[in-house]
Design a protein around this motif. Structure first.
Motif, PDB file in Angstrom:
ATOM      1  N   TYR A 131       0.823  -1.209   0.000  1.00  0.00           N
ATOM      2  CA  TYR A 131       0.000   0.000   0.000  1.00  0.00           C
ATOM      3  C   TYR A 131       0.864   1.269   0.000  1.00  0.00           C
ATOM      4  CZ  TYR A 131      -3.871  -3.104   1.232  1.00  0.00           C
ATOM      5  OH  TYR A 131      -4.813  -4.095   1.228  1.00  0.00           O
ATOM      6  N   ALA A 132       1.967   1.221   0.749  1.00  0.00           N
ATOM      7  CA  ALA A 132       2.768   2.430   0.953  1.00  0.00           C
ATOM      8  C   ALA A 132       3.500   2.894  -0.300  1.00  0.00           C
ATOM      9  CB  ALA A 132       3.773   2.188   2.076  1.00  0.00           C
ATOM     10  N   VAL A 133       3.770   1.992  -1.235  1.00  0.00           N
ATOM     11  CA  VAL A 133       4.578   2.337  -2.414  1.00  0.00           C
ATOM     12  C   VAL A 133       3.719   2.725  -3.613  1.00  0.00           C
ATOM     13  CG1 VAL A 133       6.322   1.421  -4.020  1.00  0.00           C
ATOM     14  CG2 VAL A 133       6.469   0.901  -1.603  1.00  0.00           C
ATOM     15  N   ILE A 134       2.409   2.573  -3.506  1.00  0.00           N
ATOM     16  CA  ILE A 134       1.528   2.877  -4.633  1.00  0.00           C
ATOM     17  C   ILE A 134       1.737   4.294  -5.156  1.00  0.00           C
ATOM     18  CG2 ILE A 134      -0.896   3.321  -5.257  1.00  0.00           C
ATOM     19  CD1 ILE A 134      -1.659   0.862  -3.642  1.00  0.00           C
ATOM     20  N   ASN A 135       1.827   5.263  -4.239  1.00  0.00           N
ATOM     21  CA  ASN A 135       1.888   6.657  -4.683  1.00  0.00           C
ATOM     22  C   ASN A 135       3.239   7.057  -5.256  1.00  0.00           C
ATOM     23  OD1 ASN A 135       3.233   6.549  -2.267  1.00  0.00           O
ATOM     24  ND2 ASN A 135       2.482   8.512  -1.517  1.00  0.00           N
ATOM     25  N   THR A 136       4.260   6.212  -5.098  1.00  0.00           N
ATOM     26  CA  THR A 136       5.552   6.533  -5.698  1.00  0.00           C
ATOM     27  C   THR A 136       5.835   5.697  -6.947  1.00  0.00           C
ATOM     28  OG1 THR A 136       6.667   4.948  -4.236  1.00  0.00           O
ATOM     29  CG2 THR A 136       6.560   7.241  -3.501  1.00  0.00           C
ATOM     30  N   ALA A 137       5.216   4.542  -7.046  1.00  0.00           N
ATOM     31  CA  ALA A 137       5.485   3.651  -8.180  1.00  0.00           C
ATOM     32  C   ALA A 137       4.520   3.857  -9.333  1.00  0.00           C
ATOM     33  CB  ALA A 137       5.425   2.191  -7.718  1.00  0.00           C
ATOM     34  N   LEU A 138       3.370   4.499  -9.064  1.00  0.00           N
ATOM     35  CA  LEU A 138       2.337   4.645 -10.088  1.00  0.00           C
ATOM     36  C   LEU A 138       1.822   6.073 -10.146  1.00  0.00           C
ATOM     37  CD1 LEU A 138       0.305   1.412  -9.194  1.00  0.00           C
ATOM     38  CD2 LEU A 138       1.798   1.711 -11.183  1.00  0.00           C
ATOM     39  N   PRO A 139       1.327   6.512 -11.303  1.00  0.00           N
ATOM     40  CA  PRO A 139       0.743   7.861 -11.406  1.00  0.00           C
ATOM     41  C   PRO A 139      -0.550   7.951 -10.595  1.00  0.00           C
ATOM     42  CG  PRO A 139       0.424   6.626 -13.448  1.00  0.00           C
ATOM     43  CD  PRO A 139       1.346   5.812 -12.597  1.00  0.00           C
ATOM     44  N   SER A 140      -0.890   9.159 -10.176  1.00  0.00           N
ATOM     45  CA  SER A 140      -2.024   9.368  -9.271  1.00  0.00           C
ATOM     46  C   SER A 140      -3.342   8.837  -9.849  1.00  0.00           C
ATOM     47  CB  SER A 140      -2.162  10.853  -8.938  1.00  0.00           C
ATOM     48  OG  SER A 140      -2.344  11.616 -10.123  1.00  0.00           O
ATOM     49  N   GLY A 141      -3.498   8.873 -11.154  1.00  0.00           N
ATOM     50  CA  GLY A 141      -4.733   8.399 -11.756  1.00  0.00           C
ATOM     51  C   GLY A 141      -4.979   6.914 -11.579  1.00  0.00           C
ATOM     52  N   LEU A 142      -3.935   6.175 -11.204  1.00  0.00           N
ATOM     53  CA  LEU A 142      -4.059   4.721 -11.033  1.00  0.00           C
ATOM     54  C   LEU A 142      -4.089   4.302  -9.567  1.00  0.00           C
ATOM     55  CD1 LEU A 142      -1.572   3.483 -13.798  1.00  0.00           C
ATOM     56  CD2 LEU A 142      -4.073   3.542 -13.908  1.00  0.00           C
ATOM     57  N   TRP A 143      -4.010   5.259  -8.651  1.00  0.00           N
ATOM     58  CA  TRP A 143      -3.919   4.903  -7.235  1.00  0.00           C
ATOM     59  C   TRP A 143      -5.141   4.128  -6.750  1.00  0.00           C
ATOM     60  CZ3 TRP A 143      -1.827  10.116  -4.814  1.00  0.00           C
ATOM     61  CH2 TRP A 143      -0.509  10.309  -5.260  1.00  0.00           C
ATOM     62  N   THR A 144      -6.334   4.554  -7.150  1.00  0.00           N
ATOM     63  CA  THR A 144      -7.551   3.903  -6.666  1.00  0.00           C
ATOM     64  C   THR A 144      -7.619   2.456  -7.135  1.00  0.00           C
ATOM     65  OG1 THR A 144      -8.753   5.998  -6.628  1.00  0.00           O
ATOM     66  CG2 THR A 144     -10.061   3.971  -6.661  1.00  0.00           C
ATOM     67  N   ALA A 148      -7.311  -1.154  -5.015  1.00  0.00           N
ATOM     68  CA  ALA A 148      -8.289  -2.235  -5.131  1.00  0.00           C
ATOM     69  C   ALA A 148      -7.604  -3.548  -5.508  1.00  0.00           C
ATOM     70  CB  ALA A 148      -9.342  -1.878  -6.175  1.00  0.00           C
ATOM     71  N   LEU A 149      -6.622  -3.474  -6.415  1.00  0.00           N
ATOM     72  CA  LEU A 149      -5.901  -4.675  -6.832  1.00  0.00           C
ATOM     73  C   LEU A 149      -5.139  -5.288  -5.655  1.00  0.00           C
ATOM     74  CD1 LEU A 149      -4.867  -6.558  -9.122  1.00  0.00           C
ATOM     75  CD2 LEU A 149      -2.968  -4.940  -9.431  1.00  0.00           C
ATOM     76  N   VAL A 150      -4.446  -4.439  -4.897  1.00  0.00           N
ATOM     77  CA  VAL A 150      -3.680  -4.924  -3.752  1.00  0.00           C
ATOM     78  C   VAL A 150      -4.609  -5.535  -2.701  1.00  0.00           C
ATOM     79  CG1 VAL A 150      -2.219  -4.203  -1.825  1.00  0.00           C
ATOM     80  CG2 VAL A 150      -1.746  -3.365  -4.129  1.00  0.00           C
TER      81      VAL A 150
END
Length: 467
Positions: A131-144, A148-150
């Motif tokens: 969860y913690a790395v989502i905002n650094t590994a992916l663009p903001s448009g894909l965070w949601t 959900a995938l995680v």
């Protein structure tokens, strides 16, 4: 009106397309490794015990895994700030591979427990990083969609783990199950340098030290281990003394955590509001699900099930949990939600009672089907309450600023109470095991009474905060 024309929301095709597939695989894969490994081992344990012995330590295999994971989960943020996403993941995966290899090669139960402890520490880190790395590994448009995938990996793990473990056990290859985990972990580690950002993107040398509620966590872990230890002695007096010691350590934890500057539980927990009852309900429901640890063992012993069939039986409770969550999430009327949560412990108690009644020496297919129904109802009981209790925990605080701390405490309560439940299950089985259905009946009957008491907390958890 707010201008939303600039908000870019990515699609599943974007998330799982060539550009971001690698990062998505690593983020989801770390959580899947943790979840699958927890339930995989439950199905493998009957075969492992038959091979290396140590049945009195049966419950410890789950307890040490959960205790280590909850302590390690608190290290996610500081490790990420100092090492960056790439090296944090490589560290976690390396340790997980070492722990899995230790489990695969363990000649005794004691060494298997060491491997499980190492696995739990690394798994707790990987689950948090997902969860913690989502905002650094992916663009903001894909965070949601990435979140959900995680999150979906927990459900996948609860279904794949028991069945896969049963399949390996069926062919007498329980060690190879851990070997496959090593191979999958190494494969994921090879992918990490190519898909995750390095240290410069997320880490700060001068990052402020993040304080961790170390003493509170150590006290909780010690209490859970004392409860598990209570199942080892053959002397009832020694068992009672260890259980009393565990209860005393819990009391010390409450005293310390209430006064700590950095605590596991938010301050509102100790106030007049419903938060303490919410956490108590979450904990009791989670602890009661630990009967599932012994389902594969009793399935093979009492019903003569093949290991793979017994493994699938281990997934029935999880299916009920998932189905209960899906159906309960659509509830909208406050009164209906409150009553549903209030009745959840009684639903679980009813399911466990059905399971107890169905357990027989040399169970027929009909009794086995009734047992499966009891497990399904038990899982449904926690499923219908869990999403609402989680939402209440984040919102029913005295100070809105406590919301993040209250949310973080949900995972801690879940894992620690799971460890307590595993320990208590081990105590009941070890005290009553005579090689027949007695231990199984005592386990289900005891936990039915235990969770039924939770109705006191569940009915109070739905009260609106005062003041």
């Amino acid at each position: 009106m707010a201008d939303t024309s600039r908000v870019s929301v990515g699609t599943w095709r974007d998330l799982l397309g060539p550009t971001h597939l690698g990062a998505s695989t690593v983020l989801a894969g770390g959580v899947l490794l943790y979840a699958t490994n927890e339930f995989l081992t439950i199905s493998l344990m009957p075969s492992a015990v038959a091979d290396i012995g140590g049945q009195r330590f049966y419950a410890w295999v789950t307890t040490v895994y959960l205790v280590a994971s909850v302590i390690a989960a608190t290290l996610v943020h500081p490790l990420l700030m100092r090492l960056g996403a790439r090296w944090a993941y490589l560290s976690g995966l390396s340790v997980f591979a070492v722990g899995s290899l230790g489990c695969a090669l363990a000649p005794t139960m004691e060494l298997l427990l060491v491997g499980r402890t190492v696995q739990g520490a690394a798994g707790g880190l990987l689950a948090g990083l997902g969860y913690a790395v989502i905002n650094t590994a992916l663009p903001s448009g894909l965070w949601t969609r990435a979140s959900a995938l995680v999150s979906a990996m927990w459900g996948v793990g609860t279904l794949v783990g028991p069945s896969a473990g049963g399949l390996f056990a069926q062919f007498g290859s329980w060690r190879w199950a851990f070997g496959v985990l090593v191979a999958l972990t190494v494969a994921m580690a090879v992918l990490v340098p190519f898909v995750l950002p390095g240290r410069s993107a997320t880490a700060r040398i001068d990052a402020p030290r993040l304080r961790i509620p170390l003493w509170s966590l150590l006290l909780l872990g010690a209490a859970a281990l004392l409860v598990s230890t209570a199942g080892i002695p053959h002397d009832v007096r020694a068992t009672a003394a260890l259980l009393a010691a565990g209860a005393a350590v819990v009391a010390v934890f409450v005293f310390v955590d209430r006064r700590a500057a950095v605590a596991v539980l938010p301050p509102s927990t100790f106030g007049a509001g419903p938060l303490k009852w919410i956490y108590a309900t979450l904990g009791l429901l989670m602890a009661a699900t630990m009967v599932d640890m012994y389902v594969p063992l009793f399935g093979q012993r009492l019903a003569g099930m093949a290991p793979v069939v017994a493994g699938f039986f281990g997934a029935v409770l999880s299916v009920g949990w998932t189905g209960g969550e899906i159906s309960s999430a659509s509830l909208r009327r406050t009164q209906v939600i409150t009553r549903t949560v209030g009745a959840a412990p009684l639903v679980m108690a009813a399911g466990l009672t059905v399971g107890m009644v169905s357990l027989r020496d040399e169970m027929s297919p009909g009794w086995a089907a009734l047992w499966a129904l009891g497990l399904l109802v038990t899982g449904t009981g926690i499923g219908v309450a869990w999403p609402h209790l989680s939402a209440w925990a984040m919102s029913r605080v005295d100070d809105p600023a406590e919301g993040p701390a209250a949310a973080a405490a949900i995972n801690t309560v879940q894992l620690i109470c799971g460890a307590f439940g595993a320990g208590l299950a081990g105590v009941v089985v070890n005290l009553t095991d005579a090689g027949d259905a007695t231990a199984a009946r005592c386990l289900f009957a005891g936990f039915a009474g235990f969770v039924a008491v939770g109705v006191i907390a569940s009915t109070r958890s739905g009260r609106a905060p005062t003041g």
